[in-house]
Design a protein around this motif. Structure first.
Motif, PDB file in Angstrom:
ATOM      1  N   PHE A  59       0.845  -1.203   0.000  1.00  0.00           N
ATOM      2  CA  PHE A  59       0.000   0.000   0.000  1.00  0.00           C
ATOM      3  C   PHE A  59       0.874   1.244   0.000  1.00  0.00           C
ATOM      4  CE2 PHE A  59      -2.438  -3.308   2.138  1.00  0.00           C
ATOM      5  CZ  PHE A  59      -3.614  -3.276   1.402  1.00  0.00           C
ATOM      6  N   CYS A  60       0.390   2.263  -0.710  1.00  0.00           N
ATOM      7  CA  CYS A  60       1.043   3.581  -0.703  1.00  0.00           C
ATOM      8  C   CYS A  60      -0.056   4.631  -0.675  1.00  0.00           C
ATOM      9  CB  CYS A  60       1.863   3.792  -1.978  1.00  0.00           C
ATOM     10  SG  CYS A  60       3.218   2.616  -2.152  1.00  0.00           S
ATOM     11  N   GLU A  61       0.265   5.795  -0.115  1.00  0.00           N
ATOM     12  CA  GLU A  61      -0.713   6.890  -0.148  1.00  0.00           C
ATOM     13  C   GLU A  61      -0.732   7.535  -1.523  1.00  0.00           C
ATOM     14  OE1 GLU A  61      -1.279   8.722   4.185  1.00  0.00           O
ATOM     15  OE2 GLU A  61      -0.593  10.170   2.695  1.00  0.00           O
ATOM     16  N   LEU A  63       0.831   6.989  -5.640  1.00  0.00           N
ATOM     17  CA  LEU A  63       1.440   5.995  -6.524  1.00  0.00           C
ATOM     18  C   LEU A  63       2.375   6.712  -7.490  1.00  0.00           C
ATOM     19  CD1 LEU A  63      -1.347   3.410  -7.368  1.00  0.00           C
ATOM     20  CD2 LEU A  63       0.695   3.104  -5.975  1.00  0.00           C
ATOM     21  N   CYS A  64       3.661   6.600  -7.246  1.00  0.00           N
ATOM     22  CA  CYS A  64       4.642   7.273  -8.101  1.00  0.00           C
ATOM     23  C   CYS A  64       4.618   6.592  -9.474  1.00  0.00           C
ATOM     24  CB  CYS A  64       6.031   7.154  -7.498  1.00  0.00           C
ATOM     25  SG  CYS A  64       6.070   7.528  -5.734  1.00  0.00           S
ATOM     26  N   TRP A  65       4.651   7.394 -10.518  1.00  0.00           N
ATOM     27  CA  TRP A  65       4.468   6.836 -11.861  1.00  0.00           C
ATOM     28  C   TRP A  65       5.629   5.952 -12.309  1.00  0.00           C
ATOM     29  CZ3 TRP A  65       3.289  12.351 -14.119  1.00  0.00           C
ATOM     30  CH2 TRP A  65       2.132  12.842 -13.497  1.00  0.00           C
ATOM     31  N   PHE A  66       6.812   6.219 -11.783  1.00  0.00           N
ATOM     32  CA  PHE A  66       7.983   5.459 -12.252  1.00  0.00           C
ATOM     33  C   PHE A  66       8.041   4.069 -11.607  1.00  0.00           C
ATOM     34  CE2 PHE A  66      11.052   4.875  -8.810  1.00  0.00           C
ATOM     35  CZ  PHE A  66      10.417   5.583  -7.801  1.00  0.00           C
ATOM     36  N   CYS A  67       7.257   3.867 -10.546  1.00  0.00           N
ATOM     37  CA  CYS A  67       7.501   2.724  -9.662  1.00  0.00           C
ATOM     38  C   CYS A  67       6.995   1.415 -10.254  1.00  0.00           C
ATOM     39  CB  CYS A  67       6.846   2.968  -8.305  1.00  0.00           C
ATOM     40  SG  CYS A  67       7.075   1.588  -7.173  1.00  0.00           S
ATOM     41  N   ALA A  68       7.840   0.395 -10.201  1.00  0.00           N
ATOM     42  CA  ALA A  68       7.478  -0.924 -10.732  1.00  0.00           C
ATOM     43  C   ALA A  68       7.204  -1.917  -9.602  1.00  0.00           C
ATOM     44  CB  ALA A  68       8.612  -1.432 -11.625  1.00  0.00           C
ATOM     45  N   GLY A 111       7.910  -2.821   0.302  1.00  0.00           N
ATOM     46  CA  GLY A 111       6.582  -2.576  -0.259  1.00  0.00           C
ATOM     47  C   GLY A 111       6.647  -2.107  -1.686  1.00  0.00           C
ATOM     48  N   GLY A 112       5.722  -1.226  -2.007  1.00  0.00           N
ATOM     49  CA  GLY A 112       4.867  -0.464  -1.119  1.00  0.00           C
ATOM     50  C   GLY A 112       5.622   0.358  -0.058  1.00  0.00           C
ATOM     51  N   THR A 113       4.799   0.787   0.870  1.00  0.00           N
ATOM     52  CA  THR A 113       5.301   1.704   1.884  1.00  0.00           C
ATOM     53  C   THR A 113       4.974   1.193   3.286  1.00  0.00           C
ATOM     54  OG1 THR A 113       5.034   3.559   0.351  1.00  0.00           O
ATOM     55  CG2 THR A 113       5.213   4.107   2.673  1.00  0.00           C
ATOM     56  N   PRO A 114       5.917   0.497   3.923  1.00  0.00           N
ATOM     57  CA  PRO A 114       5.660   0.022   5.283  1.00  0.00           C
ATOM     58  C   PRO A 114       5.310   1.149   6.254  1.00  0.00           C
ATOM     59  CG  PRO A 114       7.609  -1.037   4.369  1.00  0.00           C
ATOM     60  CD  PRO A 114       7.197   0.019   3.388  1.00  0.00           C
ATOM     61  N   ILE A 145      11.536   3.146   3.956  1.00  0.00           N
ATOM     62  CA  ILE A 145      10.841   4.309   4.515  1.00  0.00           C
ATOM     63  C   ILE A 145      10.627   5.372   3.448  1.00  0.00           C
ATOM     64  CG2 ILE A 145      11.220   6.270   6.084  1.00  0.00           C
ATOM     65  CD1 ILE A 145      12.283   4.247   8.086  1.00  0.00           C
ATOM     66  N   ASP A 146       9.373   5.799   3.284  1.00  0.00           N
ATOM     67  CA  ASP A 146       9.081   6.931   2.412  1.00  0.00           C
ATOM     68  C   ASP A 146       9.139   8.184   3.286  1.00  0.00           C
ATOM     69  OD1 ASP A 146       8.011   8.969   0.936  1.00  0.00           O
ATOM     70  OD2 ASP A 146       6.304   7.825   0.173  1.00  0.00           O
ATOM     71  N   PRO A 147      10.124   9.069   3.064  1.00  0.00           N
ATOM     72  CA  PRO A 147      10.284  10.235   3.949  1.00  0.00           C
ATOM     73  C   PRO A 147       9.054  11.142   3.989  1.00  0.00           C
ATOM     74  CG  PRO A 147      12.207   9.968   2.547  1.00  0.00           C
ATOM     75  CD  PRO A 147      11.170   9.009   2.044  1.00  0.00           C
ATOM     76  N   GLY A 182       5.869  11.778 -10.913  1.00  0.00           N
ATOM     77  CA  GLY A 182       4.728  11.756  -9.978  1.00  0.00           C
ATOM     78  C   GLY A 182       5.144  11.504  -8.549  1.00  0.00           C
ATOM     79  N   ARG A 183       6.264  12.100  -8.145  1.00  0.00           N
ATOM     80  CA  ARG A 183       6.755  11.887  -6.782  1.00  0.00           C
ATOM     81  C   ARG A 183       7.411  13.166  -6.281  1.00  0.00           C
ATOM     82  NH1 ARG A 183       8.913   7.405  -3.605  1.00  0.00           N
ATOM     83  NH2 ARG A 183      10.337   8.265  -2.095  1.00  0.00           N
ATOM     84  N   VAL A 184       6.627  13.989  -5.626  1.00  0.00           N
ATOM     85  CA  VAL A 184       7.172  15.255  -5.116  1.00  0.00           C
ATOM     86  C   VAL A 184       7.645  15.017  -3.687  1.00  0.00           C
ATOM     87  CG1 VAL A 184       6.620  17.636  -4.530  1.00  0.00           C
ATOM     88  CG2 VAL A 184       5.728  16.626  -6.641  1.00  0.00           C
TER      89      VAL A 184
HETATM   90  S1  SF4 Z   1       8.173   4.501  -4.971  1.00  0.00           S
HETATM   91 FE1  SF4 Z   1       7.422   3.964  -2.933  1.00  0.00          FE
HETATM   92  S2  SF4 Z   1       5.726   5.412  -2.557  1.00  0.00           S
HETATM   93 FE2  SF4 Z   1       6.124   5.470  -4.720  1.00  0.00          FE
HETATM   94  S3  SF4 Z   1       4.675   3.979  -5.575  1.00  0.00           S
HETATM   95 FE3  SF4 Z   1       6.637   2.914  -5.273  1.00  0.00          FE
HETATM   96  S4  SF4 Z   1       6.452   1.962  -3.320  1.00  0.00           S
HETATM   97 FE4  SF4 Z   1       4.831   3.542  -3.420  1.00  0.00          FE
END
Ligand code: SF4
Ligand SMILES: C[S@@+](CC[C@H](N)C(=O)[O-])C[C@H]1O[C@@H](n2cnc3c(N)ncnc32)[C@H](O)[C@@H]1O
Length: 449
Positions: A59-61, A63-68, A111-114, A145-147, A182-184
């Motif tokens: 789970f993430c709050e 969703l960064c576009w680059f993330c696989a 994750g995702g984002t623990p 950790i997502d800061p 998509g990740r500020v």
């Molecule tokens: S980079 Fe981290 S916060 Fe962004 S979508 Fe991927 S897992 Fe979620």
């Protein structure tokens, strides 16, 4: 022919090959190896040998576009709560199979984002795992950790539950690059997170960076590197952006035209590697850097580096128990992956079965190839005396000759060692691929550069 032209000729910009975080790679897993294999493998674990545990929080709050990564967005904690209840059920099912007295040497939350979990959920999850597999005396606990989605209370609870290493996602600090992926994430928020982690007593910090992102240039990357250096991480993971929009649909939001061209991408990787080595970090494997005193650096220098699903590790546990949707377990007999979609995973567990649904049972030849590939990915060389301990070692003899021929000037034979020379290291994944016996499906992989 100049060096870049040579690398190009040897496939650097065209090859689509696995990152070999495992051999066989997860794309070779098949449906025939599932929960039965998982049950037998768990029961066969030696209780005297500690295991590693991986917990996946999908789970993430945002969703960064680059993330696989395997994850889904949520704006409430409701699905997270439901999921964690199912994880507790999975732990109970695992407990029925595990031999009495087994201990946990290492735990990783990814994750995702623990850090989407609030402190009470962090406490309950960590405690539930420890109740089933108590930590041994050398227990280490790392968390991604997502800061932008963490606070002092979460960090304090992670530290209280034994977190020893934190891995923070940065990627790039340039505002236009961040907008395009998509990740500020501000430098200020990242610094606050780092300061809080240090204040909580976390002494081992890893930072994730990515090169090859849209609109990235050498000038912008130099700024990001300077900012990262000011945070003084102990380790850096420098990943090449894997653009696989057919498999990670959100990447379709990233236009191909905004991506650095192949040679520019290669130059970005070289620039970052130079900057970190100039700053006193030592290169580790194909994409990590560590301070001299860091445990991963030490493992590399002492020939103890290993590769696992998080990249490189100094973990000494031979088996890994993956818990949660899409998590992969590694046992002496092979690999098994839990159902990937969260709903499918939860359906399996609530029906009372383990969630393993695809996997790979390792044969003798697979083990031989896995060892050759692991040595290349970790040590940039194959020690033939080690390979020759496998009864089937002769199978690879023609491959060594073919590799020496195909990668002449980049790979040499030196007595009992097949060595990738420093100038050939960008080709490591491609050279490792020569030892892959499974004919990987190229379209599924990112470029090797
Ligand atoms: S980079 Fe981290 S916060 Fe962004 S979508 Fe991927 S897992 Fe979620
Ligand atoms: C699960 S995420 C990190 C944890 C946390 N959710 C965050 O965003 O900070 C793990 C890491 O995988 C890397 N990653 C994800 N997608 C990638 C891609 N397409 N190419 C290269 N690296 C990627 C990023 O560096 C990211 O920090």
């Amino acid at each position: 022919m100049d060096h870049i032209a040579n690398l190009r000729r040897m496939g650097l910009f065209d090859a689509r090959v696995p990152r070999y975080t495992s051999y066989p790679p997860a794309t070779a897993f098949t449906a025939g190896v599932g929960s039965d294999f998982q049950r037998d493998s768990l029961a066969a674990l030696d209780p005297a040998v500690p295991v590693s545990v991986y917990i996946h929080i999908p789970f993430c709050e945002r969703l960064c576009w680059f993330c696989a990564c395997a994850t889904q967005g949520t704006s409430t904690l409701k699905p997270v709560e439901t999921y964690l209840r199912v994880v507790q059920m999975e732990l109970a099912l695992l407990a029925q199979q595990l031999p009495a007295g087994i201990r946990m040497g290492q735990m990783h939350w990814g994750g995702g984002t623990p850090t989407i979990l609030p402190p009470d959920m962090i406490r309950d999850l960590a405690q539930a795992v420890k109740d089933v597999i108590p930590p041994d005396d050398h227990f280490s606990f790392s968390v991604e950790i997502d800061p932008t989605l963490v606070d002092d209370a979460k960090i304090a609870m992670l530290a209280q539950m034994g977190m020893t290493r934190a891995s923070i996602g940065i990627q790039d600090f340039a505002p236009d690059v961040q907008a395009a992926i998509g990740r500020v994430q501000s430098f200020a928020a990242t610094k606050t997170c780092v300061d809080s982690l240090r204040a909580a007593g976390i002494t081992s910090l890893n930072a994730d960076l990515v090169y090859g992102l849209p609109h990235q240039t050498q000038a912008k990357l130099a700024d990001t590197i300077a900012q990262v250096r000011s945070l003084d991480p102990d380790r850096i993971a420098l990943f090449g952006y894997a653009h696989v929009p057919n498999f990670s649909k959100r990447q379709k939001l990233i236009p191909d035209a905004a991506l650095p061209k192949e040679q520019d991408r290669y130059a970005l990787a070289q620039q970052a590697a130079r900057a970190f080595t100039d700053a006193g970090y030592l290169p580790i494997g194909i994409d990590h850097f560590g301070k001299p005193a860091d445990s991963l650096t030490q493992a590399m220098q002492q020939g103890r580096l290993r590769r696992n699903f998080q990249g490189y590790t100094d973990d000494t546990c031979p088996s890994l128990i993956g818990i949660g949707a899409s998590a992969i377990s590694q046992y002496a007999g092979g690999y098994v992956q839990n159902a990937a979609a969260t709903a499918a995973y939860m359906a399996r567990i609530t029906a009372g079965d383990l969630a393993g649904h695809r996997g790979y049972a390792m044969g003798a030849e697979d083990r031989l190839r896995a060892q050759a590939i692991s040595m290349l990915m970790c040590d940039f060389q194959i020690d033939l005396t080690v390979l020759h301990q496998h009864p089937e070692a002769a199978i690879l003899a023609p491959l060594h000759d073919a590799v020496l021929d195909q990668f002449a000037g980049m790979v040499v034979r030196d007595g009992d060692t097949i060595r990738i020379l420093p100038q050939g290291r960008p080709l490591t994944r491609i050279i490792a691929n020569a030892y892959d016996g499974l004919g990987a499906v190229a379209a599924r992989y990112s470029q090797a550069s």
